[in-house]
Write a protein that holds these residues in place. Structure first.
Motif, mmCIF file in Angstrom:
data_model
loop_
_atom_site.group_PDB
_atom_site.id
_atom_site.type_symbol
_atom_site.label_atom_id
_atom_site.label_comp_id
_atom_site.label_asym_id
_atom_site.label_seq_id
_atom_site.Cartn_x
_atom_site.Cartn_y
_atom_site.Cartn_z
ATOM 1 N N LEU B 9 0.813 -1.211 0.000
ATOM 2 C CA LEU B 9 0.000 0.000 0.000
ATOM 3 C C LEU B 9 0.846 1.260 0.000
ATOM 4 O O LEU B 9 0.473 2.267 -0.575
ATOM 5 N N ASN B 10 2.003 1.196 0.642
ATOM 6 C CA ASN B 10 2.806 2.403 0.721
ATOM 7 C C ASN B 10 3.372 2.809 -0.634
ATOM 8 O O ASN B 10 3.433 3.993 -0.949
ATOM 9 N N ARG B 13 0.684 4.480 -2.431
ATOM 10 C CA ARG B 13 0.415 5.810 -1.925
ATOM 11 C C ARG B 13 1.382 6.811 -2.562
ATOM 12 O O ARG B 13 1.002 7.887 -2.951
ATOM 13 N N TRP B 22 -5.925 9.145 1.113
ATOM 14 C CA TRP B 22 -6.661 8.104 0.398
ATOM 15 C C TRP B 22 -8.107 8.496 0.142
ATOM 16 O O TRP B 22 -8.785 7.861 -0.622
ATOM 17 N N ASN B 285 -12.973 -2.428 3.551
ATOM 18 C CA ASN B 285 -11.684 -3.125 3.449
ATOM 19 C C ASN B 285 -11.086 -2.997 2.051
ATOM 20 O O ASN B 285 -9.888 -2.777 1.893
ATOM 21 N N LEU B 286 -11.936 -3.161 1.042
ATOM 22 C CA LEU B 286 -11.422 -3.071 -0.323
ATOM 23 C C LEU B 286 -11.029 -1.639 -0.654
ATOM 24 O O LEU B 286 -10.029 -1.406 -1.326
ATOM 25 N N ALA B 288 -9.764 0.392 1.374
ATOM 26 C CA ALA B 288 -8.456 0.620 1.985
ATOM 27 C C ALA B 288 -7.339 0.067 1.115
ATOM 28 O O ALA B 288 -6.188 0.467 1.238
ATOM 29 N N ARG B 289 -7.673 -0.857 0.241
ATOM 30 C CA ARG B 289 -6.690 -1.363 -0.722
ATOM 31 C C ARG B 289 -6.764 -0.581 -2.024
ATOM 32 O O ARG B 289 -6.119 -0.946 -3.000
ATOM 33 N N ILE B 291 -9.383 -0.396 -3.859
ATOM 34 C CA ILE B 291 -10.297 -1.065 -4.787
ATOM 35 C C ILE B 291 -11.715 -0.577 -4.516
ATOM 36 O O ILE B 291 -12.230 -0.738 -3.419
#
Lengths: 415, 385
Positions: B9-10, B13, B22, B285-286, B288-289, B291
């Motif tokens: 994820l970083n 970002r 985000w 949750n998605l 946060a990815r 998606i």
């Protein structure tokens, strides 16, 4: 500060402790556990908890909501490890607390406390990742083999003591008539279910919750277990197991006779106790899990009657509301992993059983003993009066508000 | 859980540009425009879901759920074992779509047919169909089908897909010859070919969002035979587009490219039920990815999916959750085999997860060609209570 207290404080901060210390604690824990019977006797008051599954931060939330050890007595019904990201920290903390306060905390075995299951569901990988070898996993598995298979809670009260409250709040007595109380994580009562009005609920056709309570937090089947609270104050004996009953086990004594110090077998009584589930079926059925059995209301009622139990408490199954009473409150599922696997969106619960002080603290020892089975069983015999039950419902611990911690759990989906 | 297969994820970002957060879940989708950098990063996240899917496929193959000798060629790096419910989900979704595809292909087998797979990524279905030895199916026999297979995906994904096809004779042998590999924008970049044309197999590097009836069709689309009975598949693809964009893509085929007289069927595999507790956590949750399942809100139930099909001009529909497919669409004997592969201790979780994905299908075309008969039967079997 002793080494053990140091370890506890490290683990409370979600830090792992050195491998030699893990080895020592596991050794001490085994010495303690080997002395325990297959069915540990636990005196009320006690707080009964279901699956934890390595959700360390939620375990901390559980202690915040339920009170800390050793102020609160705890009984954990297994499945400490696997699935979550902090199985090691969670299990080792519970184990350290067990070694430090052996009379204040009881740990029984879940189906995940097994070598085979932990290699599939994450604990093995976690040990390897955090220690670079499988040694710690091996030490823990050796402890698993010594965990008790069940617990019998005696000396429960049929009524509810007032909940501990903030100093600022006045202590409000709970009516003797209240059988079930549901509280949220802010220590507020969200629902109460009296014994005497059970018939009222039933005549309303409400098998879940009475009017005015949030429908989603109500247990299904909160019908009380007795016709009246009456003058007696004993809530009867409560059997705690991780999964449920076995067709090979018709008495608590038969559990006591098992040789438990081994890996969980693929079949047989020990396996069933850790794997079975209650279900709305006539008698016994095959389990979709591939181990254990499904068992119906008549099986539970008969078992409770023959063993003089007022309730079976078990874990093992995710229930969205955190707890679920079934079969006229003869069995309850308690689930203590909120937002299970960081994915399921469920709340969690713990079950508090109060102490019966009406008899000067003397506990009837006949509960749970065999011998009643010689009496004729009348299927429609009224079940005995159940204990007063306080469910504390809580949500997942808040995540780091600063954003994404490096170890933010990632849940799988079908993409 | 399989954190190592999840994009870091970083790094993402950083790719999104400095100093930008985000955003909140749900708001990302409502931003129609953003910096180019920003959109590039979002697309990349969606493109990478394909690796997630191919790792899951390989896990299900290696655990014995699926028989797919081609899965291993499309996983870059180490494979990873998934949890039993993820394996089971991969199995059920694959079987559900396989069943629909087989029903389509096995009716009137002499009739040439066509499949258009949207966002196909590293999907192996073409290779599985082409390597098929005759097997009994119902009262007939499933043969190597007489089908033209088109795959459409981002250039980044088609480039990634062609690499193993060029490298491994096990794959290339099924493509047949003659075969031409090329690069859509720069013919000197032979190492990064993104386009494939063979007799029965075409890989098109096309961003679906660029399909527009008012503009000329992408080059390779002249290989699409608009007279053949055609099946369009979107396996977790259109759900990443904004609802209007997703609708435009489907209508591009059903109403623009193919004349009304051509029998057309559509299979959608998508998540549903965003508003219950599990669904809410799934969405966040998605998100946060990175998606965002953009169509989920609008097409969040089987009923909404059926209405959607009708709005595309596909009058007949069927649909079932992945859970329903497992419960009612898998034969008992096969279910026993699959249940025996791994001890699934995630029974309640399975019901939740599998209840939040669906396969929906819709079709048009007269009864005279009979090509959708099996689809109708599947709809009746699975949608009956």
């Amino acid at each position: 500060m002793s080494d053990l207290d140091k370890a506890i404080s490290e683990l409370r901060a979600c830090k792992i402790i050195p491998e030699p210390q893990v080895r020592e604690i596991c050794h001490k824990a085994r010495e303690l556990l080997i002395e325990e019977a297959n069915v540990v006797q636990v005196d009320a008051p006690v707080t009964i908890c279901g699956d934890i599954h390595g959700q360390f931060h939620d375990l901390m939330e559980l202690f915040r909501v339920g009170g800390d050890v050793p102020d609160t007595n705890y009984l954990f019904m297994g499945d400490f490890v696997d699935r979550g990201f902090y199985s090691l920290e969670s299990f080792l903390l519970l184990l350290c607390l067990k070694v430090r306060y052996p009379d204040r905390i009881t740990l029984i075995r879940g189906n995940h406390e097994s070598r085979q299951i932990t290699t599939v569901y994450g604990f093995y990988d976690e040990c390897l990742r955090k220690y670079g070898s499988a040694n710690v996993w091996r030490y823990c598995c050796e402890v698993f083999d010594y965990l008790a298979l069940g617990a019998l809670v005696l000396g429960t009260s049929s009524t509810l003591e007032p909940s501990f409250t903030d100093q600022s709040q006045a202590i409000e007595p709970v009516d003797d008539d209240v059988e079930i109380e549901i509280m949220n994580s802010r220590n507020e009562v969200t629902a109460r279910f009296p014994r005497s009005r059970r018939r009222l609920f039933e005549s309303d056709g409400l098998n879940s919750s009475p009017p005015g309570t949030p429908s989603k937090t109500g247990p299904s089947g909160t019908g009380a277990t007795s016709d009246s609270g009456g003058s007696h104050h004993s809530g009867g004996a409560v059997l705690c197991v991780h999964g449920g009953l076995s067709p090979l086990i018709d008495s608590v004594d038969k559990i006591r006779l098992l040789d438990r110090k081994q890996e969980v077998p693929h079949e047989g009584a020990m396996c069933d106790l850790l794997w079975s589930d209650p279900d709305e079926i006539d008698t016994w059925g095959l389990s979709p899990r591939g181990a254990g059995f499904l068992f119906g209301p008549e099986i539970v009622k008969r078992f409770n009657h023959l063993n003089d139990l007022s309730l079976i408490a078990r874990a093992h199954q995710l229930v969205m509301e955190g707890f679920k009473e079934m079969f006229d409150s003869s069995i309850v599922t308690v689930w203590s992993a909120p937002n299970y696997c960081y994915r399921c969106g469920n709340v969690a619960a713990i079950l508090e059983l109060g102490e019966d002080t009406s008899n000067g603290g003397v506990i009837s020892r006949s509960n749970g003993d065999a011998g009643r089975s010689v009496q004729a069983f009348t299927p429609n015999l009224a079940p005995r009066s159940g204990p007063g039950r306080r469910y504390r419902v809580f949500e997942a611990a808040p995540q780091d508000p600063r954003g994404m911690p490096a170890k933010k759990p990632v849940a799988d989906y079908f993409l | 859980m399989s954190a190592s297969q999840i994009p870091n994820l970083n790094t993402l970002r950083n790719a999104r540009g400095r100093g930008r957060g985000w955003g909140h879940p749900g708001t990302v989708s409502s931003l129609p425009t953003g910096s180019e950098e920003d959109n590039f990063a979002k697309d990349k996240v969606v493109q990478q879901t394909d690796q997630d899917a191919s790792v899951s496929r390989l896990s299900a193959v290696e655990t014995g759920y699926l028989d797919d000798p081609f899965a291993k060629y499309f996983v870059s790096g180490e494979g990873q074992r998934r949890f039993p419910i993820i394996n089971r989900g991969t199995y059920v979704r694959t079987k559900a779509i396989d069943n629909l595809v087989n029903e389509f292909l096995s009716k009137d087998p002499a009739q040439e047919k066509q499949i258009v797979s949207l966002g196909a990524g590293s999907d192996t279905r073409f290779f599985r169909l082409m390597s098929r030895r005759p097997v009994p199916h119902g009262r007939g026999i499933l043969q190597r089908p007489n089908v033209i297979y088109h795959e459409i995906d981002f250039q980044a994904n088609t480039t990634q897909k062609l690499h193993p096809i060029k490298t491994f004779s096990e794959l290339r042998g099924h493509v047949g010859s003659p075969v031409s590999f090329s690069h859509s924008t720069n013919s000197s970049e032979i190492y990064n070919d993104d386009t494939l044309h063979a007799d029965q197999y075409h890989v098109h590097p096309v961003d679906l969002r660029n399909l527009d009836p008012s503009r000329p069709a992408p080059h390779g689309f002249n290989f699409i035979d608009t007279a053949l009975p055609t099946l369009i598949i979107s396996e977790c693809c259109l759900c990443y587009l904004a609802p209007a964009a997703a609708d435009t893509v489907v209508r591009y085929f059903t109403q623009h490219l193919f004349p009304n007289t051509t029998p057309v069927g559509l299979i959608l595999y998508e998540p549903i039920h965003p508003n219950d507790p599990f669904g809410k956590v799934m969405v966040s949750n998605l998100a946060a990815r990175g998606i965002v399942l953009q169509t989920l809100k609008k097409y969040g139930s089987l009923e909404a999916q059926a209405a959607r099909m009708k709005s595309y001009g596909l009058e007949s529909t069927g649909g079932a959750s992945v859970k329903d497919f497992w419960d009612k669409g898998v034969e008992e004997k096969e279910k026993e085999r699959v249940a025996g592969l791994e001890m699934v201790d995630e029974v309640e979780e399975w019901d939740l997860l599998a209840g939040h994905y669906c396969v929906a299908w819709g079709w048009r075309g007269g009864p005279e060609d009979n090509v959708w008969e099996g689809w109708k039967m599947m709809a009746e079997k699975l949608c009956r209570n």
